[in-house]
Design a protein around this motif. Sequence first.
Motif, PDB file in Angstrom:
ATOM      1  N   HIS A  66      44.357  41.805  42.070  1.00 17.24           N
ATOM      2  CA  HIS A  66      45.132  42.499  41.042  1.00 17.24           C
ATOM      3  C   HIS A  66      44.459  43.794  40.589  1.00 17.24           C
ATOM      4  CE1 HIS A  66      47.726  38.796  39.798  1.00 17.24           C
ATOM      5  NE2 HIS A  66      47.526  38.862  41.108  1.00 17.24           N
ATOM      6  N   PHE A  67      43.144  43.761  40.360  1.00 17.66           N
ATOM      7  CA  PHE A  67      42.416  44.956  39.924  1.00 17.66           C
ATOM      8  C   PHE A  67      42.578  46.075  40.950  1.00 17.66           C
ATOM      9  CE2 PHE A  67      38.332  47.296  40.281  1.00 17.66           C
ATOM     10  CZ  PHE A  67      38.398  48.004  39.089  1.00 17.66           C
ATOM     11  N   LYS A  68      42.364  45.785  42.211  1.00 14.50           N
ATOM     12  CA  LYS A  68      42.450  46.808  43.263  1.00 14.50           C
ATOM     13  C   LYS A  68      43.886  47.296  43.468  1.00 14.50           C
ATOM     14  CE  LYS A  68      38.204  47.391  44.713  1.00 14.50           C
ATOM     15  NZ  LYS A  68      37.512  48.650  44.872  1.00 14.50           N
ATOM     16  N   GLN A  69      44.876  46.518  43.016  1.00 17.39           N
ATOM     17  CA  GLN A  69      46.271  46.951  43.120  1.00 17.39           C
ATOM     18  C   GLN A  69      46.736  47.719  41.882  1.00 17.39           C
ATOM     19  OE1 GLN A  69      49.022  43.933  44.484  1.00 17.39           O
ATOM     20  NE2 GLN A  69      47.483  43.077  45.856  1.00 17.39           N
ATOM     21  N   GLY A  70      45.798  48.026  40.971  1.00 13.39           N
ATOM     22  CA  GLY A  70      46.123  48.887  39.835  1.00 13.39           C
ATOM     23  C   GLY A  70      46.277  48.209  38.497  1.00 13.39           C
ATOM     24  N   MET A  71      45.913  46.957  38.370  1.00  9.15           N
ATOM     25  CA  MET A  71      46.100  46.263  37.102  1.00  9.15           C
ATOM     26  C   MET A  71      44.844  46.387  36.234  1.00  9.15           C
ATOM     27  SD  MET A  71      47.983  42.699  36.287  1.00  9.15           S
ATOM     28  CE  MET A  71      49.587  43.435  36.489  1.00  9.15           C
ATOM     29  N   TYR A  72      44.694  47.572  35.646  1.00  7.55           N
ATOM     30  CA  TYR A  72      43.616  47.871  34.713  1.00  7.55           C
ATOM     31  C   TYR A  72      44.084  49.029  33.835  1.00  7.55           C
ATOM     32  CZ  TYR A  72      42.889  51.750  37.854  1.00  7.55           C
ATOM     33  OH  TYR A  72      43.106  52.866  38.613  1.00  7.55           O
ATOM     34  N   ALA A  73      43.431  49.214  32.708  1.00  7.25           N
ATOM     35  CA  ALA A  73      43.703  50.352  31.826  1.00  7.25           C
ATOM     36  C   ALA A  73      42.438  50.626  31.018  1.00  7.25           C
ATOM     37  CB  ALA A  73      44.878  50.050  30.895  1.00  7.25           C
ATOM     38  N   ARG A  74      42.354  51.827  30.504  1.00  5.81           N
ATOM     39  CA  ARG A  74      41.192  52.221  29.696  1.00  5.81           C
ATOM     40  C   ARG A  74      41.587  52.254  28.219  1.00  5.81           C
ATOM     41  NH1 ARG A  74      37.104  54.045  32.976  1.00  5.81           N
ATOM     42  NH2 ARG A  74      37.748  54.570  35.105  1.00  5.81           N
ATOM     43  N   LEU A  75      40.657  51.818  27.390  1.00  5.28           N
ATOM     44  CA  LEU A  75      40.856  51.814  25.938  1.00  5.28           C
ATOM     45  C   LEU A  75      39.661  52.517  25.309  1.00  5.28           C
ATOM     46  CD1 LEU A  75      42.578  50.731  23.512  1.00  5.28           C
ATOM     47  CD2 LEU A  75      41.032  48.756  23.504  1.00  5.28           C
ATOM     48  N   THR A  76      39.934  53.510  24.465  1.00  2.90           N
ATOM     49  CA  THR A  76      38.883  54.218  23.742  1.00  2.90           C
ATOM     50  C   THR A  76      38.885  53.737  22.301  1.00  2.90           C
ATOM     51  OG1 THR A  76      39.139  56.161  25.150  1.00  2.90           O
ATOM     52  CG2 THR A  76      38.042  56.491  23.022  1.00  2.90           C
ATOM     53  N   VAL A  77      37.708  53.396  21.796  1.00  4.86           N
ATOM     54  CA  VAL A  77      37.565  52.979  20.406  1.00  4.86           C
ATOM     55  C   VAL A  77      36.823  54.097  19.681  1.00  4.86           C
ATOM     56  CG1 VAL A  77      36.604  51.256  18.842  1.00  4.86           C
ATOM     57  CG2 VAL A  77      37.559  50.544  21.052  1.00  4.86           C
ATOM     58  N   ALA A  78      37.490  54.691  18.700  1.00  3.75           N
ATOM     59  CA  ALA A  78      36.955  55.834  17.972  1.00  3.75           C
ATOM     60  C   ALA A  78      36.121  55.378  16.780  1.00  3.75           C
ATOM     61  CB  ALA A  78      38.104  56.728  17.501  1.00  3.75           C
TER      62      ALA A  78
END
Length: 185
Positions: free
Chosen positions: A138-150
């Motif tokens: 799943h990860f290699k098929q694009g199932m990830y996202a980035r989250l920035t904590v300010a």
Amino acid sequence: MIAARIRVAGIAFFAASAWLVGAVSAQTQTPTTVNIKLEDSTSMPGMNDMKMELDRSTVPAGKVTLRATNESKQIIHEVLVVKDDGKPLPYNAAAGKLIESQLNKLGEVSDLKPGKSDYRTFTLAPGNYILICNQPMHFKQGMYARLTVAAAGASAANGGATTATATPPATTEVPMPAGEDAEGS
């Protein structure tokens, strides 16, 4: 003299009260919620890869609730929360997944069956995080996202949704550790 002492005592009382209210407010902060959609070809006809879509990519430091919904009609998904330290993520190609025991993992919303939702609240410090589905491939098929904590006081406004970026997080090939089970721990 007595009036001056009363004024000093009054100022000390109000300062202590303000500090106490601030401390209690920090402990009872209402979590910021990030809604996450987990999608694949069974949920979106014509879709070749998988994706993780966040309704916001930046949040203020503190309590953050991740509310994940598996939009799939057939496939189990999950959301791991990994602190991004800038190093390549440990990946085993034969297993098609990251090695969870070697990640800077803070926790997860685990094993969401098709059509199901769940949530988990984390206390996140300022920095960058990667949200990952670590079901095989799943990860290699694009199932990830980035989250920035300010940091507190910094602008954390972000109304735009985000999905996986064109450049995936870097990985490094590692052997599967002895005893590492299907869940990675």
